[in-house]
Scaffold this active site. Structure first.
Site, PDB file in Angstrom:
ATOM      1  N   GLN A   1       0.805  -1.218   0.000  1.00  0.00           N
ATOM      2  CA  GLN A   1       0.000   0.000   0.000  1.00  0.00           C
ATOM      3  C   GLN A   1       0.844   1.277   0.000  1.00  0.00           C
ATOM      4  O   GLN A   1       0.294   2.380  -0.021  1.00  0.00           O
ATOM      5  CB  GLN A   1      -0.916   0.001   1.219  1.00  0.00           C
TER       6      GLN A   1
ATOM      7  N   HIS B   1      -1.258   0.728   5.735  1.00  0.00           N
ATOM      8  CA  HIS B   1      -1.962   1.676   6.597  1.00  0.00           C
ATOM      9  C   HIS B   1      -1.169   2.963   6.825  1.00  0.00           C
ATOM     10  O   HIS B   1      -0.680   3.245   7.906  1.00  0.00           O
ATOM     11  CB  HIS B   1      -2.296   1.023   7.941  1.00  0.00           C
TER      12      HIS B   1
ATOM     13  N   GLU C   1     -15.781   3.149   8.772  1.00  0.00           N
ATOM     14  CA  GLU C   1     -16.465   4.229   9.481  1.00  0.00           C
ATOM     15  C   GLU C   1     -16.513   5.525   8.686  1.00  0.00           C
ATOM     16  O   GLU C   1     -15.576   5.859   7.958  1.00  0.00           O
ATOM     17  CB  GLU C   1     -15.766   4.520  10.809  1.00  0.00           C
TER      18      GLU C   1
ATOM     19  N   TYR D   1     -11.335   8.344  18.755  1.00  0.00           N
ATOM     20  CA  TYR D   1     -12.277   7.636  17.895  1.00  0.00           C
ATOM     21  C   TYR D   1     -12.240   6.117  18.075  1.00  0.00           C
ATOM     22  O   TYR D   1     -12.870   5.389  17.303  1.00  0.00           O
ATOM     23  CB  TYR D   1     -12.078   8.078  16.441  1.00  0.00           C
TER      24      TYR D   1
END
Length: 408
Positions: A122, A184, A278, A288
């Site tokens: 990624q 990520h 989300e 969060y």
């Protein structure tokens, strides 16, 4: 399944022990997170803590009311778009190239002067964002993965764009600590009305507990001045053992971020693991929840956490289970599609569509729709520039930039 399901499964299929450790760590951080929340939410905030969101609802498939025009193709996994005053479009390719679409045509060569980008899985070149005064100063910002496979992280650079090359490049921010995973990164950036910008930073996949660690940038949204310095009114400035750039924490992998001038809300989307994607309204100094609370499961089927809500931890506006894999995010305030006024649009990678989240005047979710299903392409980014149209780019080796226009 999340955006990264295919990519992440390739690195975790034979490594169940790390998942088990991650699950135990997630549960152990509950008490620590709850303690931090009791102090971190003491400040007054523009919005109250949200209650639990409604359960996921099926989204209607919509194939009428718009037409699709291909603007460019042949892009290698395009990640982001920025719209220049002359109508040209800057497009990042994850492989580390910045491209220009000018006069409706993709220019043959890449733009020079791009910083060294770490690629793999990624990792790569992510967002391209114009300075609010770009028309006067020609400054653009790039977010990207930098470093090596053993030590890498999310960075931000800015430079002056002369029409063909980036000049006077400066690296203005490096997320710390560095990590040894190619997953990520976050990497979405948006300017706020006061001239500062918000930047999303993922938790590195294998370092989920760092999302609750205020001495680390991993799993955070940070707020910075245009030169990369820390605003003195950031929520944690002057607090020992806390990184002063942190704005919010408890995030997983945030790949959508947009600010709505009309409502004053900063919206964010992030990937859950298996379920639990989300949509959040971002408020300074809020936690969060990841990985203390989540509506998703680990890829092995194990619990990340037994909790979906805990006191002091913010609830999402909505969550998606199964995962749609949300990426780019835009608020529509244009004049070409009156029925879409004030709605959010989310790129869905796993389900290969553009998701419309219909909001009422108070920002509550009314319903959801799926667009572009018949194309069968992963939607990486979505933008709503001032011309009133809606643009998307597709996350493919032969990626495309598409424009949605009214029919007729």
């Amino acid at each position: 399944m999340g955006e990264s399901y295919k990519e992440e499964m390739s690195i975790i299929t034979d490594d169940r022990s790390r998942e088990s450790i991650g699950t135990r760590v997630s549960i152990l951080v509950v008490a620590v997170a709850a303690t931090m929340c009791s102090t971190a939410t003491a400040d007054t905030a523009p919005e109250p803590m949200r209650g639990p969101p409604p359960p996921p609802q099926p989204a209607k498939v919509i194939k009428t009311g718009y037409k699709v025009v291909e603007i460019a193709k042949g892009l290698d996994h395009p990640w982001s778009m920025a719209f220049l005053p002359d109508g040209s479009i800057l497009v990042t390719e994850r492989v580390g190239r910045l491209r220009l679409i000018k006069s409706g045509s993709l220019q043959s060569g890449p733009i020079g002067g791009v910083p060294a980008v770490h690629t793999g899985s990624q990792a790569g070149l992510f967002d391209v964002v114009l300075h609010p005064n770009f028309a006067q100063n020609n400054i653009v910002y790039l977010t990207y993965a930098a470093g090596t496979q053993a030590e890498n992280g999310t960075q931000v650079a800015r430079a002056r764009f002369d029409g063909s090359t980036l000049q006077e490049l400066q690296v203005i921010f490096k997320a710390m600590p560095l990590k040894d995973t190619d997953n990520h990164y976050g990497g979405r950036m948006v300017f706020l009305p006061d001239g500062t910008f918000a930047l999303t930073i993922g938790e590195g996949f294998e370092y989920r507990e760092k999302a609750q660690d205020l001495s680390s940038d991993l799993g955070k949204i940070v707020r910075l001045n245009e030169d990369g310095s820390v605003p003195q009114d950031n929520p944690f400035v002057g607090q020992a053992s806390v990184r002063p750039e942190i704005y919010t924490w408890g995030h997983r992998n945030e790949q959508g971020l947009t600010f709505d001038v009309q409502s004053g809300r900063l919206y964010e989307t992030e990937h859950g693991p298996r379920g639990g994607d989300e949509l959040n309204i971002i408020v300074a100094r809020r936690n969060y929840g990841w990985p203390v609370i989540t509506y998703g499961m680990d890829y092995s089927g194990a619990y990340v956490s037994p909790y979906t809500q805990r006191p002091g931890l913010e609830q999402p506006v909505i969550y998606w289970t199964p995962s749609i894999a949300p990426s780019g995010l835009a608020i529509y305030r244009g004049d070409k599609f009156p029925a879409w006024q004030g709605d959010l649009f989310v790129g869905a990678l796993a389900f290969k569509h553009l998701r419309r989240v219909h909001l009422d005047e108070r920002g509550n979710v009314v319903d959801q729709e799926q667009l572009l299903n018949d194309l069968n392409w992963r939607i990486r980014d979505v933008r709503a520039p001032p011309n009133g149209y809606l643009y998307v780019c597709t996350d493919e080796a032969d990626g495309r930039v598409l424009r949605l226009e009214p029919p007729g």
